[in-house]
Design a protein around this motif. Structure first.
Motif, PDB file in Angstrom:
ATOM      1  N   ARG A   1      -6.857  37.933  -2.940  1.00 26.74           N
ATOM      2  CA  ARG A   1      -7.285  37.490  -4.270  1.00 26.74           C
ATOM      3  C   ARG A   1      -8.097  36.201  -4.160  1.00 26.74           C
ATOM      4  NH1 ARG A   1      -5.941  37.503  -9.794  1.00 26.74           N
ATOM      5  NH2 ARG A   1      -7.334  35.945 -10.729  1.00 26.74           N
ATOM      6  N   TYR A   2      -7.679  35.284  -3.308  1.00 24.85           N
ATOM      7  CA  TYR A   2      -8.401  34.028  -3.105  1.00 24.85           C
ATOM      8  C   TYR A   2      -9.809  34.300  -2.576  1.00 24.85           C
ATOM      9  CZ  TYR A   2      -9.194  29.275  -1.235  1.00 24.85           C
ATOM     10  OH  TYR A   2      -9.691  28.030  -0.955  1.00 24.85           O
ATOM     11  N   ALA A   3      -9.911  35.192  -1.586  1.00 25.49           N
ATOM     12  CA  ALA A   3     -11.213  35.507  -1.008  1.00 25.49           C
ATOM     13  C   ALA A   3     -12.120  36.194  -2.020  1.00 25.49           C
ATOM     14  CB  ALA A   3     -11.039  36.381   0.237  1.00 25.49           C
ATOM     15  N   VAL A   4     -11.577  37.114  -2.801  1.00 29.87           N
ATOM     16  CA  VAL A   4     -12.380  37.826  -3.805  1.00 29.87           C
ATOM     17  C   VAL A   4     -12.908  36.865  -4.858  1.00 29.87           C
ATOM     18  CG1 VAL A   4     -12.206  39.463  -5.730  1.00 29.87           C
ATOM     19  CG2 VAL A   4     -11.325  40.091  -3.468  1.00 29.87           C
ATOM     20  N   GLN A   5     -12.055  36.005  -5.361  1.00 32.22           N
ATOM     21  CA  GLN A   5     -12.443  35.141  -6.481  1.00 32.22           C
ATOM     22  C   GLN A   5     -13.373  34.004  -6.058  1.00 32.22           C
ATOM     23  OE1 GLN A   5      -9.246  34.295  -9.187  1.00 32.22           O
ATOM     24  NE2 GLN A   5     -10.152  32.385  -9.885  1.00 32.22           N
ATOM     25  N   TYR A   6     -13.280  33.549  -4.799  1.00 30.43           N
ATOM     26  CA  TYR A   6     -13.997  32.339  -4.423  1.00 30.43           C
ATOM     27  C   TYR A   6     -15.056  32.521  -3.336  1.00 30.43           C
ATOM     28  CZ  TYR A   6     -10.870  29.786  -7.452  1.00 30.43           C
ATOM     29  OH  TYR A   6     -10.200  29.340  -8.568  1.00 30.43           O
ATOM     30  N   ALA A   7     -15.070  33.635  -2.622  1.00 31.78           N
ATOM     31  CA  ALA A   7     -16.092  33.820  -1.590  1.00 31.78           C
ATOM     32  C   ALA A   7     -17.434  34.159  -2.219  1.00 31.78           C
ATOM     33  CB  ALA A   7     -15.678  34.930  -0.630  1.00 31.78           C
TER      34      ALA A   7
ATOM     35  N   ASP B   1     -19.578  35.611   5.302  1.00 34.58           N
ATOM     36  CA  ASP B   1     -18.893  34.655   6.170  1.00 34.58           C
ATOM     37  C   ASP B   1     -17.747  33.976   5.441  1.00 34.58           C
ATOM     38  OD1 ASP B   1     -20.539  35.137   8.357  1.00 34.58           O
ATOM     39  OD2 ASP B   1     -21.957  33.559   7.801  1.00 34.58           O
ATOM     40  N   GLU B   2     -17.977  33.619   4.185  1.00 35.25           N
ATOM     41  CA  GLU B   2     -16.934  32.925   3.430  1.00 35.25           C
ATOM     42  C   GLU B   2     -15.771  33.855   3.114  1.00 35.25           C
ATOM     43  OE1 GLU B   2     -16.833  29.445   0.037  1.00 35.25           O
ATOM     44  OE2 GLU B   2     -18.375  31.003  -0.105  1.00 35.25           O
ATOM     45  N   PHE B   3     -16.063  35.126   2.879  1.00 32.96           N
ATOM     46  CA  PHE B   3     -14.991  36.097   2.653  1.00 32.96           C
ATOM     47  C   PHE B   3     -14.049  36.135   3.853  1.00 32.96           C
ATOM     48  CE2 PHE B   3     -13.120  40.298   3.102  1.00 32.96           C
ATOM     49  CZ  PHE B   3     -12.595  40.519   1.847  1.00 32.96           C
ATOM     50  N   VAL B   4     -14.611  36.215   5.047  1.00 39.45           N
ATOM     51  CA  VAL B   4     -13.793  36.248   6.263  1.00 39.45           C
ATOM     52  C   VAL B   4     -12.975  34.968   6.399  1.00 39.45           C
ATOM     53  CG1 VAL B   4     -13.888  36.272   8.786  1.00 39.45           C
ATOM     54  CG2 VAL B   4     -15.349  37.817   7.475  1.00 39.45           C
ATOM     55  N   ARG B   5     -13.626  33.835   6.200  1.00 39.57           N
ATOM     56  CA  ARG B   5     -12.940  32.549   6.384  1.00 39.57           C
ATOM     57  C   ARG B   5     -11.777  32.386   5.411  1.00 39.57           C
ATOM     58  NH1 ARG B   5     -13.118  27.668   4.042  1.00 39.57           N
ATOM     59  NH2 ARG B   5     -14.902  28.172   2.707  1.00 39.57           N
ATOM     60  N   LEU B   6     -12.006  32.682   4.143  1.00 41.70           N
ATOM     61  CA  LEU B   6     -10.951  32.498   3.143  1.00 41.70           C
ATOM     62  C   LEU B   6      -9.815  33.488   3.349  1.00 41.70           C
ATOM     63  CD1 LEU B   6     -13.020  31.807  -0.101  1.00 41.70           C
ATOM     64  CD2 LEU B   6     -12.041  30.175   1.518  1.00 41.70           C
ATOM     65  N   PHE B   7     -10.157  34.730   3.731  1.00 40.01           N
ATOM     66  CA  PHE B   7      -9.112  35.726   3.929  1.00 40.01           C
ATOM     67  C   PHE B   7      -8.218  35.390   5.114  1.00 40.01           C
ATOM     68  CE2 PHE B   7      -7.417  39.659   5.716  1.00 40.01           C
ATOM     69  CZ  PHE B   7      -6.785  40.188   4.606  1.00 40.01           C
ATOM     70  N   LEU B   8      -8.796  34.851   6.168  1.00 37.20           N
ATOM     71  CA  LEU B   8      -8.016  34.575   7.377  1.00 37.20           C
ATOM     72  C   LEU B   8      -7.171  33.316   7.284  1.00 37.20           C
ATOM     73  CD1 LEU B   8     -10.476  35.552  10.256  1.00 37.20           C
ATOM     74  CD2 LEU B   8      -8.454  36.799   9.483  1.00 37.20           C
ATOM     75  N   GLU B   9      -7.400  32.466   6.280  1.00 34.52           N
ATOM     76  CA  GLU B   9      -6.563  31.271   6.130  1.00 34.52           C
ATOM     77  C   GLU B   9      -5.111  31.699   5.913  1.00 34.52           C
ATOM     78  OE1 GLU B   9      -7.842  28.551   3.125  1.00 34.52           O
ATOM     79  OE2 GLU B   9      -9.841  28.297   3.982  1.00 34.52           O
TER      80      GLU B   9
END
Length: 474
Positions: free
Chosen positions: A251-257, A261-269
């Motif tokens: 949900r964090y990656a979807v809403q904020y990426a 590249d940002e999708f991968v970074r936020l999802f892997l946190e």
């Protein structure tokens, strides 16, 4: 159409519940809870019964025991960057309370419900022996010697761009392979306009802050956004109890990426390996697509501006497949993973240069069995029908049983033009439109009588376009 105000409303059509909410986390949660109160209450109650049926452990244990994963999940949600999503769930509970007399729903119920797949399919198998040892009984601390056989797998998906599509822009398709008892409430399409981050639309379930079916579209700016889908990695069997649950990370990656590249970074946190998937993501502005295989310790990324990626429930990355999975079915065409690894590329080549919503829907409805080399709706086909499959070629312990009520329970497709309008095409029921009649099925297969209360008729319904634009005119 039920409307709380101009920004928060619900419409129902062709088996789907479409809900549109806007505002701060708590505000949109309240609106969502009010609009979906009956379905949220019923789905959590059903999940509680199913959890005990599928694990032997009560919902109350998962909610109240100090051994449960719930306190660690909740601790992550109480901190940034995930606090917003706890506020949203708190708002949902308040909204349900406003609509349902004597409501007993709690935030803890909704956290467990959002994490149901991870709870029962990832954390519980890894903790089952410890839980068993802790339970009272004649043999005290004896163990079960139970081994994590690996997570179930659930979907077919593809994403294509460039020379493979009719207009050179992105097209994606997805259907969910799910036990029928678990899919009764997968018929929600939520259109969310948050106070912070990007507006997005997703296929989801009542009371969820994420998709689970994992179809998303986001709008990150004029002419820009992401198209997101996935297939689960079958047999995945490693899990980190200290990481954040997958449902808040996606949900964090979807809403904020705002980029691949940002999708991968936020999802892997804070990755915990829960609900491990092969993500298929497209950038609408650049027409670039990505395959992102996300394990626990390992991940693999492939990107192209001219081609396609297919999801078939087995990882291509040899590290994930050999070190983080068991029995993945990777190249076994008797299995649905191996069969679709062959069939989906055949269909992508067949429709090369013509891929759009119409041809994508044909792909999701495909019944060609590459093992028997004939039309044969069964567990191996893109539109899967385990309920029709004798499984005579499969006898492995732990795999779906003959005629198990399971298979493709929906279909979703979208083009880049759809995504720019936060719209999508969806079919509730089998992707091919074949109906399922519960009473007739149980008469023919009484071995599944223990599922009687959960098996519902699934009539044939048409493909329907959903989005705020369409729903406001229904």
């Amino acid at each position: 159409m039920r409307q709380l105000n101009a920004d928060n409303y619900r419409t129902d059509k062709n088996g789907w519940n479409f809900v549109h909410v806007e505002g701060s986390a708590f505000e949109r949660g309240v609106s969502y809870g009010r609009l979906m109160a009956g379905e949220i209450t019923a789905s959590v109650q059903e999940a509680a019964r199913l959890a005990e049926l599928q694990t032997g452990i009560s919902w109350e244990y998962f909610r109240e025991s100090e051994r449960s994963i719930l306190p660690r999940w909740k601790a992550h949600m109480e901190r940034e960057p995930y606090r917003e999503f706890l506020d949203e769930l708190e708002g949902m509970v308040r909204g349900v309370q406003m609509e349902v007399r004597d409501c007993t729903l709690s935030v803890d119920d909704l956290i467990l419900w959002n994490g149901y797949e991870e709870l029962t399919g990832y954390w519980f198998p890894s903790a089952a022996d410890d839980i068993y040892r802790s339970l009272p009984g004649q043999h005290g601390a004896a163990g079960t010697d139970r081994h994590f056989k690996g997570a179930d797998d659930h979907c077919s998906a593809f994403i294509a761009t460039g020379s493979y599509t009719a207009d050179g822009r992105i097209v994606m398709g997805h259907n969910s392979f799910t036990p029928f008892e678990n899919c009764n409430y997968m018929n929600v399409i939520a259109d969310i306009v948050p106070e912070h981050g990007s507006p997005f639309i997703m296929q989801t379930l009542p009371g969820y802050i994420h998709s689970l079916a994992d179809v998303y579209e986001t709008r990150t700016g004029r002419g820009a956004g992401l198209m997101i889908t996935e297939t689960t990695i079958g047999g995945f069997n490693v899990y980190d109890c200290d990481g954040a649950p997958e449902f808040v990370r996606i949900r964090y990656a979807v809403q904020y990426a705002e980029s691949l590249d940002e999708f991968v970074r936020l999802f892997l946190e804070n990755n915990n390996g829960g609900y491990a998937n092969t993500w298929l993501v497209g950038d609408i502005a650049t027409n670039e697509i990505m395959r992102f295989e996300a394990g626990l310790k390992f991940y693999q990324i492939d990107r192209t501006e001219d081609g396609y990626y297919a999801g078939f429930n087995a990882p291509l990355d040899a590290r994930i497949r050999n070190l983080e999975c068991v029995d993945s079915g990777f190249a076994d065409i008797r299995r649905h993973q191996g069969a679709r690894q062959v069939r989906i590329p055949q269909l992508m080549e067949k429709y090369k240069g013509r891929l759009n919503n119409v041809t994508a829907q044909k792909i999701l409805a495909d019944h060609y069995d590459v093992y028997l080399e004939k039309e044969n709706p069964c567990s191996r086909t893109v539109c899967s029908h385990y309920e029709l499959d004798k499984r005579e070629y499969m006898c492995q312990p732990g795999r779906p049983a003959p005629y198990e009520p399971r298979g493709a329970v929906d279909g979703v497709t979208a083009s880049a033009d759809d995504a720019l309008e936060l719209s999508l095409w969806a079919r509730w029921g089998s992707s091919c439109g074949m109906p399922f009649h519960a009473e007739e099925f149980l008469r023919d297969h009484p071995q599944f009588a223990h599922l009687k209360e959960f098996l519902k008729d699934r009539p044939s319904r048409p493909w329907t376009r959903f989005g705020a634009k369409e729903s406001r005119h229904d």
